[in-house]
Write an enzyme that holds these catalytic residues in place. Structure first.
Site, PDB file in Angstrom:
ATOM      1  N   GLU A   5      45.269 -38.579 112.195  1.00 33.26           N
ATOM      2  CA  GLU A   5      45.846 -38.538 110.854  1.00 33.26           C
ATOM      3  C   GLU A   5      44.755 -38.378 109.792  1.00 33.26           C
ATOM      4  OE1 GLU A   5      49.842 -41.028 110.679  1.00 33.26           O
ATOM      5  OE2 GLU A   5      48.206 -42.247 111.492  1.00 33.26           O
TER       6      GLU A   5
ATOM      7  N   GLU B 172      51.628 -43.364 119.952  1.00 36.41           N
ATOM      8  CA  GLU B 172      52.522 -44.319 119.302  1.00 36.41           C
ATOM      9  C   GLU B 172      53.761 -44.628 120.128  1.00 36.41           C
ATOM     10  OE1 GLU B 172      49.766 -42.949 116.219  1.00 36.41           O
ATOM     11  OE2 GLU B 172      50.889 -41.931 117.807  1.00 36.41           O
TER      12      GLU B 172
END
Length: 261
Positions: free
Chosen positions: A113, A133
């Site tokens: 990210e 995730e």
């Protein structure tokens, strides 16, 4: 060299600011304090430099979220923490100067990210990308659902999150998530070279590329073309553009060359 904090080492080399993530014992995993250190270093780079490079000390760029901290947060605090990541990374993506991420080892979860918030990504051949995730029972919270999805597409991002697969630098380049693939140990050197070149661009043009281009991509085609006309006209009116155009017309500036020239 001086430290913006103990977590992000800061160096100004000419017009290029070099920001080194400095938590190698944790593979540069990002805590709330780390986010603040990144934001502080980015703000300093914006004041002092014309371009920046973000890299990781140690073997890895960034292994993502510090799960030991995140797992203990109350719900609303977690929401606010995610929003702080958004704000810090927005200061990179839509700030005043362009940034390069120089990636070695892992760019996992929040590390990916962070890299996605920079404007150019240089990855070493042994670097790898992952979004684990799904396996951790969480969801991206540092802007990945917008930035990474726009880089590689939501289907590929969903694949990474659902399966937990790691993706090589070479494959990520094919997907559009990496701009350059270089030999092991060369990412930072190449990143600094690219940043130094960007630092020589007209300041207004760099700002327009960073801030106008992604907004135009969000518009309808007609709105985008209208915005392009406005930005192009403003750019041409700047004193720096006028001087650079005169240099070209009077043959003081080099012409564009073929890649192998």
């Amino acid at each position: 060299m001086s430290d913006a904090s103990d977590l992000v080492r800061y160096e100004l080399r000419g017009e290029v600011a070099i920001l080194g993530l400095n938590r190698p014992d944790k593979r540069n995993a990002i805590s709330d304090r780390f986010v603040e250190a990144i934001a502080e270093a980015v703000a300093r780079a914006t004041r002092e430099a014309e371009a920046g490079v973000i890299h990781g000390h140690g073997k890895h760029f960034c292994a993502g979220l510090d799960l030991s901290e995140h797992s203990q947060k109350p719900l609303f605090e977690a929401v606010l923490g995610s929003r702080r990541w958004h704000s810090a990374f927005d200061s990179i993506e839509r700030g005043r100067i362009p940034f390069v991420s120089a990636i070695s080892g892992a760019a996992v979860g929040g590390g990916f990210e962070l890299a996605a918030s920079t404007h150019i990504r240089v990855a070493e051949e042994g670097a790898f990308f992952a979004l684990p995730e799904g396996q951790r029972g969480i969801f991206v919270g540092g802007g990945g659902s917008v930035r990474i999805a726009r880089l590689i597409g939501p289907a590929r991002m969903g694949d990474m999150m659902l399966t937990g697969r790691s993706v090589s630098a070479t494959e990520m380049e094919r997907w559009g998530g990496v701009s350059y693939v270089v030999e092991p140990g060369k990412a930072l050197e190449r990143g600094i070279e690219i940043a130094a070149r960007m630092a020589q661009n007209a300041e207004f043009t760099n700002y327009a590329v960073i801030n106008a281009l992604p907004r135009i991509a969000d518009m309808s085609s007609e709105d985008g073309l209208f915005a392009e006309s406005m930005v192009a006209s403003l750019a041409t009116m700047t004193p720096e553009a006028q001087e650079r155009l005169r240099d070209f017309l009077e043959k003081r500036a080099e012409k564009v060359k073929a890649p192998d020239a």
